[in-house]
Write a protein that holds these residues in place. Structure first.
Motif, mmCIF file in Angstrom:
data_model
loop_
_atom_site.group_PDB
_atom_site.id
_atom_site.type_symbol
_atom_site.label_atom_id
_atom_site.label_comp_id
_atom_site.label_asym_id
_atom_site.label_seq_id
_atom_site.Cartn_x
_atom_site.Cartn_y
_atom_site.Cartn_z
ATOM 1 N N UNK A 1 0.842 -1.213 0.000
ATOM 2 C CA UNK A 1 0.000 0.000 0.000
ATOM 3 C C UNK A 1 0.867 1.249 0.000
ATOM 4 N N UNK A 2 1.998 1.175 0.712
ATOM 5 C CA UNK A 2 2.928 2.307 0.723
ATOM 6 C C UNK A 2 3.451 2.575 -0.699
ATOM 7 N N UNK B 1 1.965 1.750 -3.494
ATOM 8 C CA UNK B 1 0.840 2.263 -4.297
ATOM 9 C C UNK B 1 0.649 3.763 -4.051
ATOM 10 N N UNK B 2 0.780 4.141 -2.784
ATOM 11 C CA UNK B 2 0.597 5.548 -2.434
ATOM 12 C C UNK B 2 1.694 6.416 -3.058
ATOM 13 N N UNK B 3 2.910 5.894 -3.031
ATOM 14 C CA UNK B 3 4.036 6.623 -3.633
ATOM 15 C C UNK B 3 3.779 6.825 -5.138
ATOM 16 N N UNK C 1 1.128 7.479 -6.574
ATOM 17 C CA UNK C 1 0.108 8.484 -6.901
ATOM 18 C C UNK C 1 0.686 9.900 -7.002
ATOM 19 N N UNK C 2 1.959 10.076 -6.635
ATOM 20 C CA UNK C 2 2.581 11.391 -6.772
ATOM 21 C C UNK C 2 2.695 11.712 -8.268
ATOM 22 N N UNK D 1 -2.248 13.186 -12.350
ATOM 23 C CA UNK D 1 -3.297 12.169 -12.355
ATOM 24 C C UNK D 1 -3.563 11.709 -13.790
ATOM 25 N N UNK E 1 -4.526 16.407 -13.326
ATOM 26 C CA UNK E 1 -4.270 17.345 -12.217
ATOM 27 C C UNK E 1 -2.951 16.941 -11.538
ATOM 28 N N UNK E 2 -2.034 17.896 -11.308
ATOM 29 C CA UNK E 2 -0.801 17.535 -10.585
ATOM 30 C C UNK E 2 -1.113 17.241 -9.119
ATOM 31 N N UNK E 3 -0.656 16.066 -8.663
ATOM 32 C CA UNK E 3 -0.971 15.668 -7.281
ATOM 33 C C UNK E 3 0.292 15.652 -6.420
ATOM 34 N N UNK E 4 0.186 16.134 -5.213
ATOM 35 C CA UNK E 4 1.255 16.058 -4.204
ATOM 36 C C UNK E 4 2.610 16.502 -4.755
ATOM 37 N N UNK F 1 0.786 0.312 -9.478
ATOM 38 C CA UNK F 1 -0.148 1.379 -9.124
ATOM 39 C C UNK F 1 -0.698 2.125 -10.346
ATOM 40 N N UNK G 1 -3.022 -0.060 -12.527
ATOM 41 C CA UNK G 1 -4.350 -0.275 -11.967
ATOM 42 C C UNK G 1 -5.158 1.022 -12.026
ATOM 43 N N UNK G 2 -4.545 2.130 -11.622
ATOM 44 C CA UNK G 2 -5.295 3.381 -11.530
ATOM 45 C C UNK G 2 -5.784 3.860 -12.903
ATOM 46 N N UNK H 1 -2.083 12.874 2.793
ATOM 47 C CA UNK H 1 -2.730 12.671 1.497
ATOM 48 C C UNK H 1 -4.235 12.921 1.570
ATOM 49 N N UNK I 1 -4.561 16.799 1.680
ATOM 50 C CA UNK I 1 -4.255 17.448 0.399
ATOM 51 C C UNK I 1 -5.271 17.031 -0.678
ATOM 52 N N UNK J 1 -8.708 18.276 -4.496
ATOM 53 C CA UNK J 1 -8.875 17.816 -5.888
ATOM 54 C C UNK J 1 -10.342 17.457 -6.135
ATOM 55 N N UNK K 1 -8.829 13.065 -9.287
ATOM 56 C CA UNK K 1 -7.441 12.945 -8.838
ATOM 57 C C UNK K 1 -7.364 12.473 -7.393
ATOM 58 N N UNK L 1 -8.145 7.544 -6.106
ATOM 59 C CA UNK L 1 -7.180 6.465 -5.858
ATOM 60 C C UNK L 1 -6.308 6.747 -4.626
ATOM 61 N N UNK L 2 -5.732 7.977 -4.509
ATOM 62 C CA UNK L 2 -4.914 8.230 -3.314
ATOM 63 C C UNK L 2 -5.684 8.059 -2.010
ATOM 64 N N UNK M 1 -6.244 4.313 -1.314
ATOM 65 C CA UNK M 1 -5.017 3.641 -0.867
ATOM 66 C C UNK M 1 -4.589 4.152 0.512
ATOM 67 N N UNK N 1 -6.512 2.342 3.045
ATOM 68 C CA UNK N 1 -6.005 0.964 3.202
ATOM 69 C C UNK N 1 -4.705 0.973 4.012
ATOM 70 N N UNK N 2 -3.825 1.925 3.683
ATOM 71 C CA UNK N 2 -2.541 2.003 4.388
ATOM 72 C C UNK N 2 -2.763 2.257 5.885
#
Lengths: 503, 173
Positions: free
Chosen positions: A172-173, A175-177, A179-180, A183, A188-191, A441, A444-445, B24, B27, B31, B41, B44-45, B48, B51-52
């Motif tokens: 999950x970590x 997957x989260x990474x 998403x940076x 999108x 859309x620019x995320x994080x 990630x 799937x997304x 996350x 932030x 979106x 946007x 998905x974050x 996840x 879940x995390x």
């Protein structure tokens, strides 16, 4: 297909690709020989070099390192009673007793021949089976890719060993990474926190180098004061015709076991080696000799683990799903080289893929030549000061991360990933699920987004397509199987975890 | 690492990592969804991140439950017991031996900073002998040879063969 394979051989032998492959095998053997350094680390560390050559050259280098690294582990297993790589764990059982009896040269020769023949059989299966799987995979649409990605993620349950939650946390970590950055659906620019460096998310290469190479260098610092075991002397290298006939059936059988094990995502070369060893012992006329220096006990695991190298590449090339840790890194390498792993590789870039297949076959020839004639030289590698090697891994990691975009930001990302990898390893969290999450990630997304747009948000689309239903069945089956296995506490899961955890 | 310390480190790591999904969530709220769908946007974050967070809670719970169960784990391979010397130098050597991982990471940070200011060659000429000293490889002439040859080799491979523009340093620009 045969025509493509011949063309692949022609390209291999008429270009610098053969030099890349040879160099890869040499570097791989050296890395494999050194206990504590793994083929996975070698691949991660040398991916930056592939950025400057053609994809076929780059991939051949990585494949050479992988095959050479797995074979090289047997040298230290036989001479030091310490496996150079986890894959050589089973080789110790009979390799070291054989060396103790004064037959270290014979043990090395058997390991070399078995590795080369096992690898060759595995490579032939890969070359002929992979295109057939790719033909089926080419019919996949977005829903199938979503489920394929989810199936890949179920591998986490295979590699999490004792604590499934730790593996799922790591996945999950990852997957989260992933998403940076921008999108895939809305752009859309995320994080990104206002920095252009994160507009495309984290670059894969620095992360790979960090979690697989830098973390191992930090471990090297931690373990730099551990006492070194005594090395056995290397006797005459070679075996008799009679002995070759004795081990040949075990080599062939183990090669098929290894290839099959490799093709199942989530397993690994160590499992292939131990399964092959177990089968050789079971089917031997003299099982009582196993563990006391039986030559079949050296041949079987070495054939199995090198065949597994090629088996693991079947799902990687055809589906974009890594078979085990090293293939996960090679998968990252494919992306760095601008190649999208999956069935389209076979239709869009057949020249590259078949040159790579030719490389997998040829790498075994190099193993046999280098193993027999260079064994004494490689044994000397064992006396190299580990401290110097660790120091240069730091430097290579820094320069490798920097070289892709000439960016110090990437060096910082690599260092952070290295520290993260070190913490994970120390606390017994598996690292490869992080990479799996990062790689799968986006797959799937983006495909989930497309699927929902196609179906107007209706999730029943997943149950209306035959291949989707097939994937749902195997995903559910895999989860149930792993749940039952973890309840039973069988060794296989723990073994796989160990392989991935130790990389 | 001893069992109890490892459990506390495990809990601490999970708590630190909990900041990521929380960040996350915060932030992602800015979106928007694609009109009339659950896509966007943030989808998905946030999924996840949730879940995390669940696995972080599970890991912490497991660590707390096992805090009295796990026994001390000792390395099966003993460390060498070399002399560190006497006096201030001995104390220094002992300190960096005990804290070698932390010191190595500090050296790495120092190397990256130095590379930015004085470039690859000078920073490598400083980093290699420092790291070798830390790892207790202290044969002077060998260290000199390894440092110079290693720096040159890396320069040749990356700068000359691969054409990478290695940092020359702000001081020399």
């Amino acid at each position: 297909m045969l025509l493509y394979l011949f063309k692949g051989f022609a390209t291999l032998f008429s270009s610098m690709t053969i030099v890349s492959l040879f160099s890869g095998v040499v570097v791989g053997i050296i890395i494999g020989v050194l206990p504590g350094l793994t083929a996975t680390m070698g691949i991660a560390l040398l991916i930056p070099l592939t950025y400057y050559v053609s994809p076929a050259n780059g991939l051949s280098l990585l494949i050479g390192i992988f095959a050479g690294g797995i074979y090289g582990g047997s040298v230290s297993a036989i001479l030091l009673k310490t496996p150079g790589t986890p894959a050589a764990g089973a080789t110790i059982l009979d390799g070291y007793p054989l060396a103790q009896k004064g037959y270290a040269g014979k043990a090395i020769a058997i390991a070399t021949i078995a590795s080369a023949l096992g690898g060759l059989i595995g490579a032939l299966v890969l070359s002929f089976l992979a295109p057939q799987i790719a033909k089926i995979a080419i019919r996949f649409g977005p829903p199938e890719y979503v489920l394929l990605g989810i199936y890949g993620l179920t591998m986490i349950s295979f590699v999490s060993g004792k604590y499934l939650s730790r593996g799922l946390f790591a996945g999950a970590f990852g997957l989260l990474i992933s998403t940076f950055g921008i999108d895939p659906i809305t752009s859309v620019p995320r994080f990104t926190f206002g920095t252009l460096n994160l507009l495309n998310g984290f670059e894969l290469l620095p992360v790979l180098i960090g979690i697989f190479a830098m973390s191992q260098a930090i471990e090297g610092v931690r373990d730099s004061r551990l006492a070194q075991p005594e090395q056995m002397k290397l006797s005459k290298i070679g075996i008799s015709w009679q002995e070759f006939k004795q081990i040949l059936p075990h080599i062939v059988k183990s090669a098929f076991i290894g290839t099959f094990v490799g093709a199942v995502p989530g397993t690994g070369t160590d499992i292939a080696a131990f399964l092959s060893y177990g089968e050789a012992k079971r089917s031997s006329k003299h099982p009582e000799l196993f563990g006391k220096g039986a030559i079949e006990g050296v041949a079987a695991p070495e054939s199995g683990n090198n065949a597994c190298v090629n088996g693991a590449m079947i799902p990687m090339f055809t589906l974009g799903i890594p078979g085990e840790a090293a293939t996960a890194v090679i998968l990252g390498g494919l992306m760095v080289l601008g190649l999208q792993p999956g069935p389209l590789l076979f239709t869009d870039k057949p020249q590259i893929i078949y040159t790579v297949f030719a490389s997998t076959i040829t790498s075994n020839l190099f193993i046999i030549v280098l193993g027999i004639f260079g064994a004494r030289l490689f044994a000397k590698v064992l006396s190299l000061p580990k401290t110097v090697i660790v120091t240069f891994i730091f430097l290579f990691a820094v320069l490798g991360a920097f070289s892709m975009r000439n960016s110090m930001f990437d060096v910082i990302v690599m260092s952070c990933a290295g520290v993260l990898g070190y913490i994970f390893t120390t606390l017994e969290y598996p690292i490869p699920p992080v990479l799996l999450g990062i790689i799968l990630g986006p797959l799937v997304e983006s495909n989930l987004g497309r699927t929902l747009l196609i179906s107007g948000g209706n999730l029943t689309i997943f149950f209306k397509r035959p291949i989707s239903i097939f994937f749902i069945v195997i995903i559910v089956g895999t989860i149930i199987q792993n749940y039952l296995k973890s309840r039973k506490g069988t060794k296989s899961g723990a073994g796989a975890h160990q392989q991935w955890r130790t990389r | 690492m001893r069992g109890r310390r490892k459990i506390y480190a495990d809990i601490l790591m999970n708590l630190v990592f909990a900041a990521l999904p929380v960040m996350m969530f915060v932030v992602s709220r800015s979106y928007d969804f694609v009109e009339g769908t659950i896509l966007g946007a943030r989808t998905f974050p946030m999924l996840i991140a949730a879940i995390l967070l669940i696995f972080i809670i599970v890991n912490i719970g497991r660590a707390i439950r096992n805090r009295n169960v796990e026994e001390e784990i000792e390395s099966s391979i003993a460390e060498r017991e070399d002399e560190v010397g006497t006096g201030l130098l001995g104390e220094f050597n002992q300190f960096i031996r005990v804290h070698r991982v932390g010191v190595a990471l500090l050296l790495l940070v120092f190397y990256m900073i130095m590379m930015t200011f004085v470039g690859f060659i000078i920073s490598s000429l400083l980093f290699i002998p420092s790291m070798l000293y830390l790892l207790e490889y202290r044969r002077a002439w060998k260290v000199v040879v390894i440092t110079i040859a290693g720096t040159l080799l890396l320069h040749v491979v990356f700068a000359l063969l691969l054409g990478v523009s290695l940092p020359i340093g702000l001081v020399f620009e």
